[in-house]
Enzyme design. Structure first.
Site, mmCIF file in Angstrom:
data_model
loop_
_atom_site.group_PDB
_atom_site.id
_atom_site.type_symbol
_atom_site.label_atom_id
_atom_site.label_comp_id
_atom_site.label_asym_id
_atom_site.label_seq_id
_atom_site.Cartn_x
_atom_site.Cartn_y
_atom_site.Cartn_z
ATOM 1 N N TYR A 54 0.848 -1.195 0.000
ATOM 2 C CA TYR A 54 0.000 0.000 0.000
ATOM 3 C C TYR A 54 0.879 1.239 0.000
ATOM 4 O O TYR A 54 1.857 1.310 0.745
ATOM 5 C CB TYR A 54 -0.911 0.016 1.225
ATOM 6 C CG TYR A 54 -2.274 -0.548 0.914
ATOM 7 C CD1 TYR A 54 -3.078 0.067 -0.039
ATOM 8 C CD2 TYR A 54 -2.739 -1.678 1.550
ATOM 9 C CE1 TYR A 54 -4.322 -0.450 -0.351
ATOM 10 C CE2 TYR A 54 -3.990 -2.197 1.240
ATOM 11 C CZ TYR A 54 -4.780 -1.573 0.292
ATOM 12 O OH TYR A 54 -6.002 -2.076 -0.025
ATOM 13 N N GLU A 56 -0.612 4.729 -0.302
ATOM 14 C CA GLU A 56 -1.458 5.927 -0.410
ATOM 15 C C GLU A 56 -0.631 7.190 -0.177
ATOM 16 O O GLU A 56 0.228 7.211 0.706
ATOM 17 C CB GLU A 56 -2.585 5.909 0.628
ATOM 18 C CG GLU A 56 -3.747 5.049 0.232
ATOM 19 C CD GLU A 56 -3.751 3.757 0.997
ATOM 20 O OE1 GLU A 56 -2.643 3.243 1.284
ATOM 21 O OE2 GLU A 56 -4.862 3.278 1.305
ATOM 22 N N ASP A 200 -8.299 15.227 -23.682
ATOM 23 C CA ASP A 200 -8.140 13.797 -23.409
ATOM 24 C C ASP A 200 -7.368 13.215 -24.592
ATOM 25 O O ASP A 200 -7.929 12.997 -25.665
ATOM 26 C CB ASP A 200 -9.540 13.183 -23.284
ATOM 27 C CG ASP A 200 -9.508 11.681 -23.082
ATOM 28 O OD1 ASP A 200 -8.446 11.068 -23.299
ATOM 29 O OD2 ASP A 200 -10.560 11.120 -22.731
ATOM 30 N N THR A 226 -4.783 7.723 -21.303
ATOM 31 C CA THR A 226 -4.481 6.367 -20.865
ATOM 32 C C THR A 226 -3.018 6.121 -21.222
ATOM 33 O O THR A 226 -2.393 6.910 -21.939
ATOM 34 C CB THR A 226 -5.364 5.327 -21.580
ATOM 35 O OG1 THR A 226 -5.280 5.544 -22.984
ATOM 36 C CG2 THR A 226 -6.810 5.423 -21.132
ATOM 37 N N LYS A 229 -2.519 2.800 -25.050
ATOM 38 C CA LYS A 229 -2.968 2.803 -26.450
ATOM 39 C C LYS A 229 -1.752 3.054 -27.347
ATOM 40 O O LYS A 229 -0.848 2.229 -27.368
ATOM 41 C CB LYS A 229 -4.083 3.842 -26.640
ATOM 42 C CG LYS A 229 -5.355 3.501 -25.826
ATOM 43 C CD LYS A 229 -6.511 4.416 -26.163
ATOM 44 C CE LYS A 229 -7.797 3.993 -25.458
ATOM 45 N NZ LYS A 229 -8.013 4.637 -24.161
ATOM 46 N N ARG A 235 -1.443 -0.807 -18.796
ATOM 47 C CA ARG A 235 -2.831 -0.320 -18.809
ATOM 48 C C ARG A 235 -3.065 0.607 -17.620
ATOM 49 O O ARG A 235 -2.794 0.243 -16.479
ATOM 50 C CB ARG A 235 -3.772 -1.527 -18.745
ATOM 51 C CG ARG A 235 -5.244 -1.211 -18.857
ATOM 52 C CD ARG A 235 -6.024 -2.466 -19.174
ATOM 53 N NE ARG A 235 -5.749 -2.933 -20.514
ATOM 54 C CZ ARG A 235 -6.371 -2.507 -21.614
ATOM 55 N NH1 ARG A 235 -7.343 -1.631 -21.527
ATOM 56 N NH2 ARG A 235 -6.035 -2.963 -22.800
HETATM 57 N N1 DSN Z 1 -12.341 1.837 -25.119
HETATM 58 C C1 DSN Z 1 -11.500 2.871 -25.662
HETATM 59 C C2 DSN Z 1 -11.551 2.905 -27.155
HETATM 60 O O1 DSN Z 1 -11.679 1.855 -27.741
HETATM 61 O O2 DSN Z 1 -11.441 3.960 -27.755
HETATM 62 C C3 DSN Z 1 -11.802 4.204 -25.109
HETATM 63 O O3 DSN Z 1 -11.762 4.150 -23.740
#
Ligand code: DSN
Length: 420
Positions: A54, A56, A200, A226, A229, A235
């Site tokens: 942990y 925090e 975003d 994120t 990607k 992730r």
């Molecule tokens: N699920 C993602 C996408 O495929 O664009 C977005 O969060």
């Protein structure tokens, strides 16, 4: 402790994981625009003993003792992220993109405040104000849309919506927009109505990291992403911001919306950012763009129309309204041909989101496998053949054979077997 190999301790989970390795390696071409394959060093970091602790709080200010090495790892992730993205501050603790957006909104706003975001079917995301999501439930969202003629976000449309709704914050950044985002335009609009500007960059963060897409800074105040990607990491989520928002962002993540950080994931993010600083990652992101253009050529040669006519980034959005097939049917026909894409609404789509009139196709994962323009052009043609003949088993069988050849020619985890 009773240590055992996973294969012995839990054969059912072990078998499922082995099967998933095989699926990723040798069953189909992965063309979901938001997916990628991480290198082994990231898998190792994610599977590490950092999961045991942990932590925090933040580096140097933890609520539990024993965080020396966690501080080291989290500081590395934060420093590398700030360098890559020209940000004053990075919070690497959000568990996902949705958590990052939740915390980013609440760092500056109260429930009920007004946000202007993109229409979901024009490329937006559920967390950009959809009614089934916390964002649409807790905030007063209004939307701006794509221009009908150019199928791009144009200043006049965004300005009109901003003046009409007078938002506290404007959101840009999309899940299905094949063009560059004009941050200067969004800043001008935000300034005109005295709103904060948030972007975003979940889909394009790999391209932003290497300058293959313009940076959202200094125009944006807060940026979320994120980390799995196009940036090809563990992730999770992240928030980047200007210094003046740093304390509010940190408090909005912990303690406001999360508890203990997933430190093994943060280690994976740190390793991802080190990879993203290498020249080889710059080459990778350049190849993503070349590959997507080649894919678009193949689709165009087969007579398919793309929203906005083409692409500047890692994805294309095919409009099937002139074809004899819905997005749902095209997705299935392609899946049966071992090409994995997702159905996707197109702007002003007459079909519901469960059916749609489009498919979204991305190249980050195949570019990781090593495919280049020649292969992507040919895949575009294969997709065109299947979409034009969705019920023709002979076409699907021919495509499956070509796909199998490509999967053999471009192995995924070539250098070292991924062990469990
Ligand atoms: N699920 C993602 C996408 O495929 O664009 C977005 O969060």
């Amino acid at each position: 402790m009773n240590h055992k190999d996973l294969s012995e301790a839990d054969p059912e989970v072990y078998e499922a994981l082995k099967n998933e390795i095989d699926r990723q390696e040798s069953e189909s071409l992965e063309m979901i625009a938001s997916e990628n394959f991480v290198p082994r060093q990231i898998l190792q970091a994610q599977g590490s003993v950092l999961t045991n602790k942990y932590a925090e709080g933040y580096p140097g200010k933890r609520y539990y003792a024993g965080c020396e090495y966690h501080d080291k790892v989290e500081n590395l992730a934060r420093e590398r992220a700030c360098e890559i993205f020209d940000a004053d501050h990075a919070n690497v603790q959000p568990h996902s993109g949705s958590q990052a957006n939740f915390a980013a909104y609440f760092s500056q706003l109260d429930a009920g405040d007004k946000i202007l975001g993109p229409v979901l079917s024009h490329g937006g995301h559920l967390t950009h104000g959809h009614g089934v999501n916390f964002s649409g439930d807790l905030f007063d969202f209004a939307t701006y849309g794509l221009n009908r003629e150019t199928e791009r976000f144009e200043k006049e449309d965004v300005m009109e919506a901003a003046k009409e709704h007078n938002p506290d914050l404007i959101v840009c950044g999309y899940s299905a927009y094949p063009r560059e985002i004009d941050f200067e335009m969004f800043r001008e609009v935000a300034d005109e109505v005295d709103a904060l500007l948030m972007c975003d960059i979940a889909h394009i963060s790999g391209l932003v990291a290497t300058g293959e897409h313009p940076s959202p800074f200094p125009q944006c105040d807060i940026v979320t992403t994120t980390t799995h990607k196009s940036i090809r990491g563990a992730r999770g989520g992240m928030i980047l911001c200007k210094q003046e928002y740093a304390d509010d962002v940190d408090s909005a993540v912990f303690p406001y919306s999360q508890g203990g950080p997933l430190m093994h994931q943060i280690a994976g993010k740190a390793v991802c950012f080190k990879e993203a600083q290498k020249e080889s990652f710059k080459d990778y992101t350049q190849q993503i763009k070349k590959n997507t253009k080649a894919l678009a050529e193949g689709l165009r040669d087969k007579g398919l129309r793309m929203v906005s006519g083409g692409t500047d980034n890692h994805l294309v959005l095919v409009d099937l309204q002139d074809e004899d097939v819905t997005g749902k049917e095209a997705e299935k026909a392609l899946e049966d041909s071992n090409i994995v894409v997702n159905k996707n609404s197109v702007p002003y789509d007459p079909e519901p989101p469960t059916v749609t009139s489009g498919i979204r196709i991305g190249t980050p994962a195949l570019t990781t496998r090593g495919l280049e323009e020649e292969e992507l052009r040919s895949i575009g043609e294969m997709i065109g053949e299947v979409v034009k003949n969705p019920d023709d088993e002979e076409v699907r069988s021919e495509v499956r054979e070509k796909v199998s050849g490509l999967l053999d020619e471009f192995p995924l985890y070539e250098d070292s077997e991924v062990d469990l």
